[in-house]
Design an enzyme around this catalytic site. Sequence first.
Site: not given
Ligand code: NAD
Length: 479
Positions: A110
Amino acid sequence: MTAHDTIKEPSFRESVDLMFNRAVALMDLSPGLEEKIRVCNATYTVRFGVRLRGAIHTFTGYRSVHSEHMEPVKGGIRYALAVNQDEVEALAALMTYKCALVEAPFGGSKGGLCIDPREWDEHELELITRRFAYELIKRDLINPAQNVPAPDMGTGEREMAWMADQYKRMNTTDINGAACVTGKPPNSGGIAGRVEATGRGVQYALQEFFRYPEDVAAANLSGSLKGKRIIVQGLGNVGFHAAKFLSEEDGALITGIIERDGALHNEKGLDVEAVRAWIVKHGGITGYPDASHQADGPTLLEAECDILIPAALEGVINLSNADRIKAPLIIEAANGPITAGADDILREKGCVIIPDMYANAGGVTVSYFEWVKNLSHIRFGRMQRRAEESRHQLVVDELERLSADKGLGWEISPNFKERYLRGAGELELVRSGLDDTMRAAYQAMREVWHSRDDVHDLRTAAYLVSIRKVADSYRAKGL
Ligand code: NAD
């Protein structure tokens, strides 16, 4: 100061280790091998300067490699101010277990950069990203054979395209250069269906869960996904796609959306596309019509609903709020949204938790397909599609001939004919591979959950399945 700050909880990495320890205590691994699997192999910290707005700004980034029992190692790169070594190591460990669980042939890694991407414009972000990538590439921490990043919070296709391009500039003769990162846009070696893959995987995971009435009953629920009330935290890449597919395709109701600037609530169901469009236009959910708005977002985690989907940050369900969570079923779309202490409380209450290492594995699964596509230098379906269509055409023609010759009067409906005749393109193949992966991994977990008297939850089952696979790999290598 929040209530959470006053209660001492283990760090994210310690929390992952506690969950690992709980599972490994049920296994017969030698203490040495157990320790080898648990620890993070290496974490590289880089501090680099970029001249921006007339001054030099120094940024801190990390790339952590948890386990190299298979190479390349794989895991996203996160852009957020809260990024730190502990978090990156916890996320790298989860990647090891996740890849093993869904049989993606990678070790776990990561990365992260301490930055608020909203503070910089696109050109500045490109300079920062290219410089970060340069630091990682020259140490083989981005490399198609050794370490393959992907998007995570705060990064997406755009950043992956910059990183891939940076790699190619530094390795002009590497024919497999495009495979150095995944999650690239389609016109830079990406694959159809990667953007929505993690959210799609969350949908497939829930669909599979609802195929087993006894599992649904364990969560005190019944029936199908249709009409189920869902609260989602974080309408970013993962949360948005999961909410969109579950509401549009499975008939679930998105009754709550929690974002940075508060929460929206509507028992009749929110229009996910409309909320997303509002956020893009206004920078947050505040002011969105057709819903009640509350400024204190996290308290909506405690509202009545059937399914809770934390899809933003880690540690949001913790010792300060776990006993007030009412959702009978939680699917961890984010990594680590439930702390180890909260996990104990929720299990005690009978809440069923579909764990992160399984629930959000759709991203790495489709990343695996993208990596294979890049190494094979050909789009999936390119060779087979028309051959498949021709063979299906033979069947349809023969049925129509038989019907005419024998005067049977059969008529093949145009809708069936169109769907049956269409050969599978890349998107259909990616979805099929993802669905198959999510089903198989769920079945492996539930088999352990239901067959062992000492396993009472899906998280422990998931750890048991994945640790066994990692241990077998190490043993096969002679360690
Ligand atoms: P992203 O940046 O696209 O979205 C995150 C969202 O959460 C945003 O809309 C943001 O405004 C919101 N956010 C941030 N802080 C917040 C808070 N305090 N309260 C409420 N909402 C809040 O990120 P993502 O890629 O969707 O990732 C989200 C989670 O999923 C993370 O834990 C990441 O590790 C996990 N994840 C992502 C992927 C991927 O393919 N993108 C894969 C596996 C896991």
